[in-house]
Design a protein around this motif. Sequence first.
Motif, PDB file in Angstrom:
ATOM      1  N   UNK A 114       0.841  -1.196   0.000  1.00 58.40           N
ATOM      2  CA  UNK A 114       0.000   0.000   0.000  1.00 58.40           C
ATOM      3  C   UNK A 114       0.878   1.249   0.000  1.00 58.40           C
ATOM      4  N   UNK A 115       1.870   1.279   0.892  1.00 59.85           N
ATOM      5  CA  UNK A 115       2.754   2.440   0.995  1.00 59.85           C
ATOM      6  C   UNK A 115       3.570   2.615  -0.277  1.00 59.85           C
ATOM      7  N   UNK A 116       4.090   1.499  -0.781  1.00 57.26           N
ATOM      8  CA  UNK A 116       4.887   1.557  -2.018  1.00 57.26           C
ATOM      9  C   UNK A 116       4.047   2.098  -3.166  1.00 57.26           C
ATOM     10  N   UNK A 117       2.802   1.635  -3.279  1.00 53.65           N
ATOM     11  CA  UNK A 117       1.939   2.100  -4.370  1.00 53.65           C
ATOM     12  C   UNK A 117       1.611   3.583  -4.233  1.00 53.65           C
ATOM     13  N   UNK A 118       1.346   4.028  -3.004  1.00 59.24           N
ATOM     14  CA  UNK A 118       1.059   5.459  -2.811  1.00 59.24           C
ATOM     15  C   UNK A 118       2.330   6.269  -3.090  1.00 59.24           C
ATOM     16  N   UNK A 119       3.454   5.817  -2.517  1.00 58.04           N
ATOM     17  CA  UNK A 119       4.712   6.558  -2.685  1.00 58.04           C
ATOM     18  C   UNK A 119       5.084   6.661  -4.158  1.00 58.04           C
ATOM     19  N   UNK A 130      10.808   3.572 -10.902  1.00 56.48           N
ATOM     20  CA  UNK A 130      10.570   2.130 -10.998  1.00 56.48           C
ATOM     21  C   UNK A 130      10.071   1.657  -9.629  1.00 56.48           C
ATOM     22  N   UNK A 131       8.947   0.962  -9.634  1.00 57.42           N
ATOM     23  CA  UNK A 131       8.426   0.349  -8.409  1.00 57.42           C
ATOM     24  C   UNK A 131       7.912  -1.028  -8.786  1.00 57.42           C
ATOM     25  N   UNK A 132       7.978  -1.968  -7.852  1.00 55.48           N
ATOM     26  CA  UNK A 132       7.531  -3.321  -8.192  1.00 55.48           C
ATOM     27  C   UNK A 132       6.035  -3.386  -8.481  1.00 55.48           C
ATOM     28  N   UNK A 133       5.679  -4.355  -9.300  1.00 60.52           N
ATOM     29  CA  UNK A 133       4.262  -4.664  -9.485  1.00 60.52           C
ATOM     30  C   UNK A 133       3.842  -5.500  -8.288  1.00 60.52           C
ATOM     31  N   UNK A 134       2.678  -5.213  -7.727  1.00 66.42           N
ATOM     32  CA  UNK A 134       2.175  -6.007  -6.605  1.00 66.42           C
ATOM     33  C   UNK A 134       3.202  -6.093  -5.497  1.00 66.42           C
ATOM     34  N   UNK A 135       3.414  -7.320  -4.998  1.00 62.63           N
ATOM     35  CA  UNK A 135       4.319  -7.534  -3.865  1.00 62.63           C
ATOM     36  C   UNK A 135       5.655  -8.153  -4.281  1.00 62.63           C
ATOM     37  N   UNK A 321      -4.314   9.309  -5.311  1.00 61.92           N
ATOM     38  CA  UNK A 321      -3.729   7.955  -5.296  1.00 61.92           C
ATOM     39  C   UNK A 321      -4.803   6.870  -5.251  1.00 61.92           C
ATOM     40  N   UNK A 322      -4.613   5.869  -6.085  1.00 63.84           N
ATOM     41  CA  UNK A 322      -5.559   4.743  -6.116  1.00 63.84           C
ATOM     42  C   UNK A 322      -4.827   3.468  -5.706  1.00 63.84           C
ATOM     43  N   UNK A 323      -5.601   2.419  -5.382  1.00 60.30           N
ATOM     44  CA  UNK A 323      -4.998   1.131  -5.043  1.00 60.30           C
ATOM     45  C   UNK A 323      -4.517   0.498  -6.345  1.00 60.30           C
ATOM     46  N   UNK A 324      -3.233   0.271  -6.458  1.00 59.38           N
ATOM     47  CA  UNK A 324      -2.703  -0.302  -7.689  1.00 59.38           C
ATOM     48  C   UNK A 324      -2.648  -1.821  -7.632  1.00 59.38           C
ATOM     49  N   UNK A 330     -10.898  -3.689  -1.382  1.00 57.12           N
ATOM     50  CA  UNK A 330     -11.694  -3.274  -2.545  1.00 57.12           C
ATOM     51  C   UNK A 330     -13.151  -3.239  -2.101  1.00 57.12           C
ATOM     52  N   UNK A 331     -13.770  -2.088  -2.216  1.00 61.38           N
ATOM     53  CA  UNK A 331     -15.158  -1.939  -1.759  1.00 61.38           C
ATOM     54  C   UNK A 331     -16.095  -1.874  -2.962  1.00 61.38           C
ATOM     55  N   UNK A 332     -17.063  -2.779  -3.010  1.00 60.17           N
ATOM     56  CA  UNK A 332     -18.047  -2.795  -4.108  1.00 60.17           C
ATOM     57  C   UNK A 332     -19.435  -2.754  -3.521  1.00 60.17           C
ATOM     58  N   UNK A 333     -20.321  -2.000  -4.163  1.00 61.32           N
ATOM     59  CA  UNK A 333     -21.712  -1.978  -3.714  1.00 61.32           C
ATOM     60  C   UNK A 333     -22.577  -2.702  -4.720  1.00 61.32           C
ATOM     61  N   UNK A 334     -23.287  -3.727  -4.233  1.00 63.07           N
ATOM     62  CA  UNK A 334     -24.177  -4.462  -5.123  1.00 63.07           C
ATOM     63  C   UNK A 334     -25.436  -3.649  -5.394  1.00 63.07           C
TER      64      UNK A 334
END
Length: 471
Positions: A114-119, A130-135, A321-324, A330-334
């Motif tokens: 989360x921090x890496x994606x925001x940063x 350059x930042x890693x994909x996922x973990x 910033x979004x969740x990459x 992940x929040x979804x509304x039905x």
Amino acid sequence: MIPLSLEQIARITGGRLDGDPAAVVTGEVVIDSRRVAPGGLFAAVDGERADGHDFAAAAVAAGAVAVLGSRPVPVPSVLVADVPDALAALARFVVDSLPAARIAGITGSSGKTTTKDIAAQLIERLGPTIAPAGSFNNEFGHPLTVLRADAATRYLVLELSARGIGHIAYLCGIAPPRYGVVLNVGRAHAGEFGGLDQVARAKGELVEALPPDGVAILNADDRRVLAMSARTSGRIVTFGTSHTSQQPHQSYAPQPSFMAADIRLDDLGRPSFTLLTPDGSAPVSLRLHGAHNIPDAVAAAALASELGLGLGEIADGLCAAVARSRWRMEVRQRADGVTIINDAYNANPESVRAAIDALRHLARDGRGFAVLGHMAELGDFSQASHAEVGEFAAKAGLAGLIAVGDEAAPILTAARGVRSWHGEAIAAPDGAGAVAMLVNRLKPGDVVLIKASRAAGLEGLAAELELEATR
Ligand SMILES: Nc1ncnc2c1ncn2[C@@H]1O[C@H](COP(=O)(O)OP(=O)(O)OP(=O)(O)O)[C@@H](O)[C@H]1O
Ligand SMILES: [Mg+2]
């Protein structure tokens, strides 16, 4: 990737070349043969499920210039004794070829990605990053990420994971960081470490790896992290959340350099706060769900600031910033008014509590259900940690608690033991069973959290529950 000839690759890795020494690798280095692109290098890894060497010919047919492996293959290759060590040597060569690139490492028990994606989303505003994909954070993913850097790269924002002492020191040797962020010391993988002090010892290797002109960015709200300031001669920058936050916590530092104050959560659990920095303050509203994202965001802000990004850009970048990476809150509304939170990427005691806090907030006007699978790799802490989570969930007043699989069962036993709790405790054999239990119970306004370690495989459950609404 900086172009490297097979001759150079053999020299850097100490490997034996079988092929054209002048052939040049210009594309990505990958360990998944399905991800080979023309001009790339395929590193054959002997994994748990498959041996990469079996895919050597397919990788070259897909465009790989050669295979980096540890046993003979029928295509051009560089053969080495140990493929991860060879990847490490190549990555270190790339880092040494790019002295203008500034390197930041991020570690902690929860929130690295989360921090890496925001940063990364902040630092990209300063220049090519350059930042890693996922973990991608271990002895494979880390060098593969570093190998993506080229002459244009100005920043590397890297995620460093540890399952034991020495792991982070090893990763730091591949790409020596000048900036080190430590988020928290928690029980993720605590079983393998043998206790929180050992976890702190391991995470602190990042701080120890910093040069004298380096910067350690430490969480002032975590005493084991703050204590790491003694382990570097670099400069210390602290971050934290203020006492007025909704999250009860104890602060060990008088006033962190970067801080979130006036914290509020909107209906969907998205935090707003005032970011206090040495350069002034700014209002921030995150698009991410859950208060636990606040320290991650403030840590990212501290790193970006140290790298030279101005406060206005930082605040703007945090709001955008979004969740990459997938399956994290992940929040979804039905359509029928049921809300589903998919947080099934992983789980440890701290992140389950954080997720239940978020669930409780989202469901404050309705009913909250938690579908929890087991938390893996907790060793001796496992039984007690599952029980603790069950007690926490029951005290949170959830309408229903569904434990998936035998390993998660202690959650229910502990929850049932909370006298003040009147919710339902349900055991489900597997994910499909959990869906079946929920289908007839859910009604508009309900909120469902799905969380477990990846080993429990619950990441697809949210989609199934969404589908149920259309049946
Ligand atoms: N600061 C935090 N404190 C507690 N939980 C958090 C924090 N930040 C994120 N989380 C939660 O922890 C889980 C993992 O988040 P994330 O993927 O960012 O962590 P990670 O450290 O990269 O994990 P991994 O070790 O699997 O790579 C998510 O469920 C997320 O909601
Ligand atoms: Mg991660």
